[in-house]
Design an enzyme around this catalytic site. Sequence first.
Site, PDB file in Angstrom:
ATOM      1  CG  ASN A  72       1.383   0.749   4.292  1.00 54.83           C
ATOM      2  OD1 ASN A  72       1.034  -0.418   4.172  1.00 54.83           O
ATOM      3  ND2 ASN A  72       2.641   1.145   4.207  1.00 54.83           N
ATOM      4  N   GLY A  73      -0.699  -0.783   6.511  1.00 55.57           N
ATOM      5  CA  GLY A  73      -0.351  -1.589   7.683  1.00 55.57           C
ATOM      6  C   GLY A  73      -1.499  -2.523   8.016  1.00 55.57           C
ATOM      7  CG  HIS A  85      19.277 -36.569  -3.699  1.00 53.51           C
ATOM      8  ND1 HIS A  85      19.714 -37.769  -3.210  1.00 53.51           N
ATOM      9  CD2 HIS A  85      20.383 -35.872  -4.053  1.00 53.51           C
ATOM     10  CE1 HIS A  85      21.043 -37.799  -3.236  1.00 53.51           C
ATOM     11  NE2 HIS A  85      21.476 -36.662  -3.751  1.00 53.51           N
ATOM     12  CD  GLU A 133      16.886 -13.020  -8.203  1.00 58.00           C
ATOM     13  OE1 GLU A 133      16.366 -13.519  -7.204  1.00 58.00           O
ATOM     14  OE2 GLU A 133      16.453 -11.982  -8.731  1.00 58.00           O
ATOM     15  CD  GLU A 148       9.637 -11.418  -8.986  1.00 63.36           C
ATOM     16  OE1 GLU A 148       8.915 -10.960  -8.097  1.00 63.36           O
ATOM     17  OE2 GLU A 148      10.858 -11.266  -9.004  1.00 63.36           O
ATOM     18  NE  ARG A 191       4.677   1.802  -0.168  1.00 64.32           N
ATOM     19  CZ  ARG A 191       5.713   1.579   0.629  1.00 64.32           C
ATOM     20  NH1 ARG A 191       6.916   1.912   0.226  1.00 64.32           N
ATOM     21  NH2 ARG A 191       5.561   1.048   1.807  1.00 64.32           N
ATOM     22  CE  LYS A 203      13.394 -10.924 -10.431  1.00 70.02           C
ATOM     23  NZ  LYS A 203      14.164 -10.821  -9.216  1.00 70.02           N
ATOM     24  CE  LYS A 224      11.412  -2.326  -6.698  1.00 72.72           C
ATOM     25  NZ  LYS A 224      11.782  -3.645  -7.222  1.00 72.72           N
ATOM     26  CD1 TRP A 245      -0.202  -6.310  -3.055  1.00 72.09           C
ATOM     27  CD2 TRP A 245      -0.409  -6.854  -0.889  1.00 72.09           C
ATOM     28  NE1 TRP A 245       0.120  -7.645  -2.920  1.00 72.09           N
ATOM     29  CE2 TRP A 245      -0.002  -8.008  -1.610  1.00 72.09           C
ATOM     30  CE3 TRP A 245      -0.608  -6.961   0.479  1.00 72.09           C
ATOM     31  CZ2 TRP A 245       0.221  -9.233  -1.003  1.00 72.09           C
ATOM     32  CZ3 TRP A 245      -0.389  -8.200   1.093  1.00 72.09           C
ATOM     33  CH2 TRP A 245       0.022  -9.313   0.355  1.00 72.09           C
ATOM     34  CB  CYS A 259      -0.945   0.090   1.184  1.00 74.39           C
ATOM     35  SG  CYS A 259      -2.138  -1.238   1.259  1.00 74.39           S
TER      36      CYS A 259
HETATM   37  O1  M6R Z   1      13.098  -4.611  -0.523  1.00 79.85           O
HETATM   38  P1  M6R Z   1      13.662  -5.966  -0.244  1.00 79.85           P
HETATM   39  O2  M6R Z   1      14.932  -6.234  -0.969  1.00 79.85           O
HETATM   40  O3  M6R Z   1      13.810  -6.252   1.227  1.00 79.85           O
HETATM   41  O4  M6R Z   1      12.575  -6.969  -0.797  1.00 79.85           O
HETATM   42  C1  M6R Z   1      12.689  -8.351  -0.661  1.00 79.85           C
HETATM   43  C2  M6R Z   1      11.726  -9.081  -1.566  1.00 79.85           C
HETATM   44  O5  M6R Z   1      10.403  -8.719  -1.274  1.00 79.85           O
HETATM   45  C3  M6R Z   1      11.998  -8.790  -3.042  1.00 79.85           C
HETATM   46  O6  M6R Z   1      13.319  -9.064  -3.372  1.00 79.85           O
HETATM   47  C4  M6R Z   1      11.070  -9.627  -3.933  1.00 79.85           C
HETATM   48  O7  M6R Z   1      11.403 -10.979  -3.819  1.00 79.85           O
HETATM   49  C5  M6R Z   1      11.129  -9.151  -5.382  1.00 79.85           C
HETATM   50  N1  M6R Z   1       9.803  -9.099  -5.933  1.00 79.85           N
HETATM   51  C6  M6R Z   1      11.921 -10.036  -6.264  1.00 79.85           C
HETATM   52  O8  M6R Z   1      11.967  -9.606  -7.574  1.00 79.85           O
END
Ligand code: M6R
Length: 575
Positions: free
Chosen positions: A91-92, A476, A453, A460, A28, A457, A570, A65, A2
């Site tokens: 927000n929260g 395994h 990683e 998502e 956000r 990517k 984000k 959000w 949010c």
């Molecule tokens: O702001 P931060 O680096 O602490 O965020 C951590 C994760 O929320 C962030 O890396 C998330 O996994 C991304 N969407 C990955 O692309």
Amino acid sequence: MCGIVGIVSKTPYPSRVLLDRLKRLEYRGYDSYGLYDGRTLLRRIGGIRVEGGGRTTAGIAHTRWATHGGVSERNAHPHLSCDGRVAVVHNGIIENYEELRRGLLRKGHRFTSETDSEVIAHHLEDGLRRRPVEAALPRLFRELKGTFAVLAMVRGRDEIFALKRDSPLVLGAAEGRTILASDIYAFSDWTDRAVFFENDEMAAVGPSGARFFDATGRPIRKPARTFRWEQDRGPRRTAGHYMLKEILEEPAAVGRLLFSLGGDQKPAFDRLVRLIRRTRKVIFASCGTSYHATLLGAYYLHRTGREVQTLIASEFRHFAKVDAETLVVAVSQSGETMDVIDALKYARANGGRIAAIVNVPHSTIQRMSELSLNILAGPEVCVASTKAFVNQAVLLLALARAFGFPVRLETIPDRLRALFRQRARLRAMAVRIARSRDVYIIGRGLTYPVARETALKIKETSYIHAEGMMGGELKHGTIALIEKGTPVLSLINAGDPDIISNTKEVEARGAEIFVLTNHPTLGGDRNAVHLKTANDGKFGILAAAAGQLIAYYAAAALGRPIDKPRNLAKSVTVK
Ligand code: M6R
């Protein structure tokens, strides 16, 4: 999660400016949005459209959000109290909202949404029946449990009231205007002067400026600080997507970071090296992409003989033993991730020391830490983190170099540029991967974090099921899922014969193999991209950037909303 915005101005401004600023915080959360400007209440579902014709001197806005209550106009913020005297954005999470709601229902309040947030508007209205706002706000502070950044407008007052506990809130002091927001990106093109709220603080912001108070209403002094937020020049967006723009900014961002590590950040960098050297136990704490960067960092440091641990922050307190001889290094792009903040609180409560590596300057995690470094990736708008990962990894590699890891960091920007010249080959791979519902990415040693990683990517941005794993773990269990044509992306570091064996094992079972390698001969194949570096530290970073491009092109081939994937935000400011 949010985003909230409030603007107070000496002279009337178009209300749509609130939406314009809110749009900068859309990463956000983007389930719904809304604004209130003292007259008009606008609430909409979906992406923000900057529209509307009114003018105001004070208004608040919110991009959501969803947590409590589905995605609907009535659950969108702002929320008004029964008599419309109070409007709030939040927000929260208000943990005791059900209890407060029951009490307010008994007093005759009627609720129109399913959110936890609406209770704030009613609670404030209830307080205002018997007391001035100056007394109603401390009561609200006392009675709300949970996390909140709240902006409230009260009819008859030309101010915005702001309250903060655990959710981020910052005030920007611009020419003739004051802006309250969840993060500095809302106003970083207006001003570089900001006041960062700490927990249990509030403010009354009017046309002539801001007054600050503690949670009991006692005045406090909070000076503005100057912040630096690097902007990259170049095309605003590439092919309409921030993700590609931000990947292509990586050479510039790495160059900027390296320059600063030898310049203005050198004293802090040297202090971190000394602290790590002196401390018996070092644990990284982070989430998501940042966690994968720390896995890579842990690998680099292990290679120098320095043992460090890395833990996903949401599980930190279950797996970490922290004492006075422990250093916890938080790694976070936003500097606001609630799970990381929680891990730091736990570390602090157990006597540990705290350092931070962040991107957003003056963020909560940075302010909680006794020592911090900035990765200087600049604003990252795409929800999927790319250039921030690369700069986190470069900073951790620089740290490992200080402990003896042999690497010439200065060539990374050029190596990245050379990789980007192979975009067509990466795109061809991505288009083929995009035809499948599942993909497996395998690595070993330093390419294991990169495999994780790359999988994140791909998941998502393209919604393809992707598993990033240790090559050695395949047999395994997971190898049972390999069928004829299943795509497997293998990250082959030249010095590692075992990953070649793992690749052969899945190929023998019909997998379609794709390869990213710095191996002198393997890179010639149609399904392979050769990454030019003999240094395995750098190979990890280049392979990750190649993985980002594969994810981008797969998502583009599938027509996904690349910068704002479904269900994500984000900055993850709830647990
Ligand atoms: O702001 P931060 O680096 O602490 O965020 C951590 C994760 O929320 C962030 O890396 C998330 O996994 C991304 N969407 C990955 O692309």
